[in-house]
Enzyme design. Structure first.
Site, PDB file in Angstrom:
ATOM      1  N   SER A 124     -32.215 -90.217 -39.704  1.00 13.40           N
ATOM      2  CA  SER A 124     -31.240 -89.300 -40.297  1.00 13.40           C
ATOM      3  C   SER A 124     -29.933 -89.409 -39.515  1.00 13.40           C
ATOM      4  CB  SER A 124     -31.780 -87.869 -40.163  1.00 13.40           C
ATOM      5  OG  SER A 124     -30.781 -86.912 -40.416  1.00 13.40           O
ATOM      6  N   TYR A 182     -35.894 -81.040 -35.375  1.00 13.01           N
ATOM      7  CA  TYR A 182     -35.570 -82.085 -36.353  1.00 13.01           C
ATOM      8  C   TYR A 182     -34.685 -83.145 -35.705  1.00 13.01           C
ATOM      9  CZ  TYR A 182     -34.041 -84.178 -40.778  1.00 13.01           C
ATOM     10  OH  TYR A 182     -33.771 -85.065 -41.802  1.00 13.01           O
TER      11      TYR A 182
HETATM   12  N1  LIG Z   1     -32.330 -85.220 -47.947  1.00 11.41           N
HETATM   13  C1  LIG Z   1     -31.539 -85.406 -46.910  1.00 11.41           C
HETATM   14  O1  LIG Z   1     -30.381 -84.939 -46.874  1.00 11.41           O
HETATM   15  C2  LIG Z   1     -32.011 -86.256 -45.747  1.00 11.41           C
HETATM   16  C3  LIG Z   1     -31.045 -86.662 -44.807  1.00 11.41           C
HETATM   17  C4  LIG Z   1     -31.464 -87.432 -43.731  1.00 11.41           C
HETATM   18  C5  LIG Z   1     -32.791 -87.806 -43.603  1.00 11.41           C
HETATM   19  N2  LIG Z   1     -33.703 -87.390 -44.515  1.00 11.41           N
HETATM   20  C6  LIG Z   1     -35.091 -87.801 -44.310  1.00 11.41           C
HETATM   21  O2  LIG Z   1     -35.569 -88.455 -45.451  1.00 11.41           O
HETATM   22  C7  LIG Z   1     -36.983 -88.280 -45.551  1.00 11.41           C
HETATM   23  C8  LIG Z   1     -37.321 -87.814 -46.940  1.00 11.41           C
HETATM   24  O3  LIG Z   1     -36.676 -86.573 -47.149  1.00 11.41           O
HETATM   25  P1  LIG Z   1     -36.369 -85.971 -48.596  1.00 11.41           P
HETATM   26  O4  LIG Z   1     -35.052 -85.344 -48.517  1.00 11.41           O
HETATM   27  O5  LIG Z   1     -36.674 -86.965 -49.643  1.00 11.41           O
HETATM   28  O6  LIG Z   1     -37.464 -84.783 -48.596  1.00 11.41           O
HETATM   29  P2  LIG Z   1     -38.443 -84.203 -49.727  1.00 11.41           P
HETATM   30  O7  LIG Z   1     -38.871 -82.869 -49.195  1.00 11.41           O
HETATM   31  O8  LIG Z   1     -37.808 -84.292 -51.064  1.00 11.41           O
HETATM   32  O9  LIG Z   1     -39.659 -85.232 -49.679  1.00 11.41           O
HETATM   33  C9  LIG Z   1     -40.487 -85.328 -48.558  1.00 11.41           C
HETATM   34  C10 LIG Z   1     -41.906 -85.649 -49.012  1.00 11.41           C
HETATM   35  O10 LIG Z   1     -42.705 -85.769 -47.820  1.00 11.41           O
HETATM   36  C11 LIG Z   1     -43.950 -85.140 -48.081  1.00 11.41           C
HETATM   37  N3  LIG Z   1     -44.574 -84.734 -46.816  1.00 11.41           N
HETATM   38  C12 LIG Z   1     -44.260 -83.675 -46.037  1.00 11.41           C
HETATM   39  N4  LIG Z   1     -45.113 -83.610 -45.000  1.00 11.41           N
HETATM   40  C13 LIG Z   1     -45.953 -84.666 -45.114  1.00 11.41           C
HETATM   41  C14 LIG Z   1     -47.058 -85.141 -44.360  1.00 11.41           C
HETATM   42  N5  LIG Z   1     -47.498 -84.491 -43.263  1.00 11.41           N
HETATM   43  N6  LIG Z   1     -47.693 -86.267 -44.772  1.00 11.41           N
HETATM   44  C15 LIG Z   1     -47.287 -86.910 -45.884  1.00 11.41           C
HETATM   45  N7  LIG Z   1     -46.273 -86.498 -46.669  1.00 11.41           N
HETATM   46  C16 LIG Z   1     -45.620 -85.386 -46.279  1.00 11.41           C
HETATM   47  C17 LIG Z   1     -43.607 -83.953 -48.970  1.00 11.41           C
HETATM   48  O11 LIG Z   1     -44.750 -83.479 -49.671  1.00 11.41           O
HETATM   49  C18 LIG Z   1     -42.540 -84.549 -49.872  1.00 11.41           C
HETATM   50  O12 LIG Z   1     -43.112 -85.115 -51.043  1.00 11.41           O
HETATM   51  C19 LIG Z   1     -37.357 -87.298 -44.440  1.00 11.41           C
HETATM   52  O13 LIG Z   1     -37.865 -87.992 -43.325  1.00 11.41           O
HETATM   53  C20 LIG Z   1     -36.036 -86.629 -44.095  1.00 11.41           C
HETATM   54  O14 LIG Z   1     -35.993 -86.151 -42.776  1.00 11.41           O
HETATM   55  C21 LIG Z   1     -33.337 -86.634 -45.589  1.00 11.41           C
END
Ligand SMILES: NC(=O)c1ccc[n+]([C@@H]2O[C@H](COP(=O)([O-])OP(=O)(O)OC[C@H]3O[C@@H](n4cnc5c(N)ncnc54)[C@H](O)[C@@H]3O)[C@@H](O)[C@H]2O)c1
Length: 248
Positions: A139, A152
């Protein structure tokens, strides 16, 4: 196609960036194994993709789950070409002095230990094949401070060190390991963070040079390229996908 006939393992594939990655990989010719803790979401994404996708339940914090899924994939497809360690959570926002051990532990366990379990077993399989490409989803919070998100932020910083170490250990084995650093991307995870405090959406939008959130598809494009053979000379890299947010 970019990922023709590749076998790809994606964690957290039932939503957001993982979902977009699964869909893009399948449209680029890969066979995708979508894993998640949420069966309903995982099955939905798999059904929407069709015959190029399979859903398997996998909690990344449970090493037995991770190993079982990797064994299942190799039993069916005999290899894993690409792995996207994407599952992640934000935890509850609070300053460090108010952060409970439970909140700290949960976030570190999913975002960091979960990726460690995945890397360990993905690399073990990829060593047998003599090839593979892994992308860890860090991230922008892996590079800069995010007040009220210490766990985080720490987990995402740590992922960069884990990625570089995994990349370096595997340079002579044909296995590439990279990370992506998405900026604020419109997913349920971001929506949850935005809903936690009033005015947060405006504050975050003002910090993005384009004035708009990224889309999960834009992040998936970077992940797909890093996983593909077109990135054959790239390992140990951290690719920011944030329209210049952290490099300003
Ligand atoms: N959305 C943003 O702005 C953003 C920015 C930077 C980084 N990220 C990173 O991107 C990745 C995906 O995030 P997103 O925004 O798509 O989130 P999201 O919440 O839409 O999707 C995350 C998915 O991970 C699953 N999950 C959670 N805990 C889990 C576990 N223990 N085992 C398996 N699956 C699990 C959830 O059920 C969900 O389907 C994350 O690592 C997040 O930190 C997101």
């Amino acid at each position: 196609m970019l990922l023709e006939d590749k076998v790809a393992f994606i964690t957290g594939g039932g939503s957001g960036i993982g979902e977009a990655t699964a869909k893009l990989f399948a449209s680029e010719g890969a066979n995708v194994i979508i894993t998640d803790i949420d069966d309903v979401s995982g099955e939905r994404v798999s059904n929407e993709i069709g015959s190029k996708a399979t859903y398997l339940k996998c909690d990344v914090t449970n090493e037995e789950d991770v190993l079982a899924v990797i064994n299942e994939i190799t039993k069916t497809h005999s290899r894993i070409d690409c792995a996207v360690n994407n599952a992640g959570i934000t935890g509850n926002p609070s300053n460090i002095e108010d952060t409970t051990y439970d909140n700290w532990f949960k976030v570190i366990h999913v975002n960091l230990t979960g990726v460690f379990f995945c890397l360990k077993h993905e690399i073990t399989q990829m060593i047998k094949q003599g090839s593979g490409s892994i992308v860890n989803v860090s991230s922008g919070a892996g590079l800069i401070a995010v007040p009220s998100m210490a766990a985080y932020c720490a987990s995402k910083h740590a992922l960069l060190g884990l990625t570089k170490t995994a990349a370096t250990e595997n340079l002579s084995r044909g296995i590439r390991v990279n990370s992506v650093l998405p900026g604020s991307t419109k997913t349920p995870l971001l929506d949850q963070a935005l809903n936690m405090s009033e005015g947060m959406e405006e504050i975050i939008l003002n910090s993005i040079p384009s004035g708009k959130f990224g889309t999960p598809q834009e992040v998936a494009e970077g992940i797909a390229w890093l996983c593909s053979d077109r990135a054959s000379f790239v390992s140990g890299a951290s690719l920011a996908i944030d329209y210049g947010t952290v490099s300003r």
